[in-house]
Design an enzyme around this catalytic site. Structure first.
Site, PDB file in Angstrom:
ATOM      1  N   ASP A 287      26.112  25.368  75.761  1.00 25.79           N
ATOM      2  CA  ASP A 287      27.289  25.814  76.678  1.00 25.79           C
ATOM      3  C   ASP A 287      27.946  24.459  77.256  1.00 25.79           C
ATOM      4  OD1 ASP A 287      27.721  28.309  75.994  1.00 25.79           O
ATOM      5  OD2 ASP A 287      26.235  28.931  77.702  1.00 25.79           O
ATOM      6  N   TYR A 371      29.919  35.512  78.273  1.00 24.69           N
ATOM      7  CA  TYR A 371      29.036  35.135  79.373  1.00 24.69           C
ATOM      8  C   TYR A 371      29.713  34.333  80.777  1.00 24.69           C
ATOM      9  CZ  TYR A 371      24.230  36.821  78.925  1.00 24.69           C
ATOM     10  OH  TYR A 371      23.459  37.572  78.930  1.00 24.69           O
ATOM     11  N   ASP A 372      29.195  34.702  81.625  1.00 26.55           N
ATOM     12  CA  ASP A 372      29.531  33.831  82.985  1.00 26.55           C
ATOM     13  C   ASP A 372      28.525  33.375  83.578  1.00 26.55           C
ATOM     14  OD1 ASP A 372      31.507  36.244  82.363  1.00 26.55           O
ATOM     15  OD2 ASP A 372      32.747  35.077  83.346  1.00 26.55           O
TER      16      ASP A 372
HETATM   17 NI    NI Z   1      21.504  37.120  78.446  1.00 21.79          NI
END
Ligand code: NI
Length: 649
Positions: A287, A371-372
């Site tokens: 990320d 996702y966060d």
């Molecule tokens: Ni996860």
């Protein structure tokens, strides 16, 4: 205006950088700016207080040719200092840009083979199919070398306000070349039922009515002061930084004028998935290096995660065209009550003392696809530093084939959530009372019965100095309470020992993928909980500078082959920690925050508890605190010498 060498890039500087590159003939109509970052001056120059010119490091991508350039410009001198073409085959690609998400939908919606495959699944309205542009990794697949690629999984959007993650279109993946706009490969592994149950947690629902208001107020304001990028709180001082790859960075952290950490950040994080299915064996997202934590940072005007008297820092970052984009309220800072700091009621002198703990919280939140993540740095009154990473958002869904499928949980009827890990790398450029630091591994040790231990109660600890980089690559071991003690051998405390801080790891699993796998090579930093390297300003990201499609040739495992000295010199401590996530039904449709992180605690750094001078808590007006002088609530007597909790303030 005089700027500190570590001051964050301003919007004006981003404009100036673009102008300098333009004047140098580096910008055409197809030029994009995946990375625009402050080129921090060398640590030695900053510590020496040398005057440093403001430099910007820019990575340019030509959308038509795929050529990548690495450019260094001086804003002070208004010129380009260096530029070179990046060999994307060996060095990797720049991160995926926001516009490339839109691009893949355009490409696939118009692709005949892909539309035919979707029609076989009864899906004839391409625009209802949303595409996730996922980092491709590097698997040595023939024909992929040198291409700028993403692998695309699809989700069905039932209506404009529908949560698409609930409707994975499994069994099909498209590999897309982002430069030529071609579908390089379409893998169709068969038709899976598309889960149809809605998971629209974001739409209004009937809510419980049991909650009374809960307010945190500081009528006299917070206890910190902010001067530009410098924060002072209690005896702590540090600088706020913001990097496009790492997001929030903290610089020159000191306590009571004593240096502790020169630079602290989360320098990388990767989410490797454990499902070997032919359509998802490649799922590993870095990320930071592949998507940019800084660019994905939430503007907290949209809804804040902090409670109390908040100070926000805005951040200026460059957009994909190299122009400034302001992220309002990107960094959130506030102080929190954290329960007890210390307490004692003494049976002999009759005193009763209590102090409350507080912590300063500096945080930012990002969204990457489904996702966060929140990144929360905490500084405490007793000298403790903590990092807590929070994972929330929507787990990545697949179609669950039913039965005991060994690679995913069934989290809702027909909805699978492949097993995965979230592995973070904290980069801690240490400077305990100066740059000459060392690391010892400390284990608890059982001692067998012997002449000196006749009753077998003895136990002790064993300290092992890590002398070179090869010795510095270590695993945690909870069975012996393993910690790593970082010290400055040339500065001694009151009991004649080197001053130090101890890194307390959580010790959760490192990378679970096989050591021969592509991800083990590309994310070598995840194969150990600890790395210690000789400080080098250019070694900033543990999976390399260009992580996207990097075959694994430039990461931390390659640096430590030099086996440099790390004993009593300028060192960087890298700590890998994270979550191994076997998703639960409770993680659906949105996951309650899960936590991971580490603690850095003073250990021989101060000669005694550094928080003895914290004032006693104020009395609560309604109930009378421990220090109230209400006649019907007798307060414990203060000892005249030590001052109890009720001593006059
Ligand atoms: Ni996860």
């Amino acid at each position: 205006m005089t700027m500190h060498p570590l001051d964050r890039l301003t919007a004006d500087e981003i404009v100036a950088n673009r102008r300098i590159l333009d004047e140098h003939g580096l910008i055409g109509p197809a030029t994009r700016f995946p990375l625009v970052m402050l080129a921090e001056p060398p640590k030695a120059a900053v510590l020496a207080g040398a005057s440093c010119d403001r430099r910007v490091s820019t990575v340019l991508l030509d959308r038509t040719t795929g050529e990548v350039r690495d450019v260094l410009a001086s804003l002070t001198d208004g010129k380009v200092l260096s530029e070179r073409v990046v060999d994307v085959r060996t060095e990797g690609q720049p991160p995926i840009m926001g516009e490339e998400f839109a691009l893949v939908e355009k490409i696939l919606w118009a692709d005949e083979a892909w539309c035919t495959a979707m029609a076989r699944r009864g899906l004839t309205e391409p625009s209802r199919i949303r595409i996730s542009a996922l980092s491709a990794g590097a698997f040595g697949i023939a024909g992929e070398e040198g291409r700028r690629l993403v692998r695309c999984l699809s989700f069905l959007q039932l209506s404009d306000d529908d949560n698409v993650w609930a409707h994975p279109i499994d069994g099909i993946v498209a590999y897309v070349d982002l430069i030529t706009g071609e579908v390089v490969e379409l893998i169709d592994d068969g038709i899976f039922p598309i889960p149809g149950e809605k998971a629209d947690f974001h739409l209004p629902v009937a809510t419980r009515d049991s909650q009374k208001p809960l307010h945190i107020t500081q009528p006299q304001g917070p206890s910190f002061t902010v001067d530009g990028n410098v924060v002072t709180w209690e005896k702590w001082q540090f600088r706020i930084g913001f990097d496009q790859v790492e997001g929030l960075t903290l610089h020159q952290i000191s306590l009571g004028d004593r240096s502790i950490v020169y630079r602290a950040s989360v320098a990388e994080m990767v989410v490797p998935y454990g499902d070997p299915s032919p359509v998802r064996f490649w799922q590993n997202y870095f990320d930071a290096g592949e998507y940019s934590l800084g660019k994905d940072t939430n503007a907290l005007t949209l809804g804040c995660d902090c409670l109390g008297e908040i100070h926000y820092f805005d951040a200026a970052i460059a957009d994909d065209d190299g122009n400034p984009r302001l992220l309002p309220n990107a960094i959130c800072m506030h102080e929190e009550d954290y329960g007890l700091l210390w307490k004692h009621t003494d049976m002999y002198n009759g005193s009763s003392s209590v102090r409350r703990q507080r912590r300063l919280v500096v945080s930012f939140f990002i969204t990457v696809g489904n996702y966060d993540y929140g990144f929360y740095w905490y500084l405490y009154l007793d000298g403790t530093i903590q990092l807590e990473c929070k994972a929330t958002g929507v787990v990545f869904a697949s179609a669950h084939p039913g039965g005991d499928y060994p690679w995913a949980s069934e989290i809702a009827p027909g909805v699978g959530a492949p097993f995965h890990q979230h592995l973070f790398s904290a980069r801690l450029d240490m400077a305990l009372d100066g740059p000459g630091n060392a690391v010892d591994e400390v284990d608890a040790v059982r001692v067998p019965v012997s002449e000196t231990n006749p009753y077998g109660n003895a136990f002790t600890r064993r300290s092992t100095r890590l002398r070179t980089e090869s010795e510095g690559a270590r695993l945690a071991d909870g069975s012996v309470g393993r910690t790593w003690h970082i010290s400055n051998p040339s500065v001694l405390n009151a009991v004649g020992r080197p001053v130090g801080y101890t890194l307390h790891p959580e010790g959760q699993p490192t990378l679970l993928a096989d050591e021969s796998s592509s991800i083990a090579k590309r994310a070598a930093f995840t194969t150990r909980h600890l790395w210690v390297t000789a400080q080098d300003d250019t070694e900033r990201y543990p999976a390399g500078r260009f992580v996207n499609q990097n075959p694994g040739l430039t990461g931390i495992d390659t640096w430590v082959r030099a086996d440099r000295d790390i004993d009593g010199t300028d060192i960087v401590v890298w700590h890998t920690f994270g979550l191994t996530h076997f998703p639960r039904t409770e993680d659906w449709p949105i996951m309650p925050v899960d936590y991971t992180g580490f603690v850095l605690k003073p250990s021989g750094f101060f000669d005694r508890n550094p928080a003895l001078d914290v004032p006693a808590p104020a009395a609560h007006p309604a109930t009378g605190g421990c220090c109230s002088a209400q006649p019907d609530v007798p307060a414990p007597a203060a000892h005249p010498a030590a001052g109890g909790c009720c001593s006059a303030r």
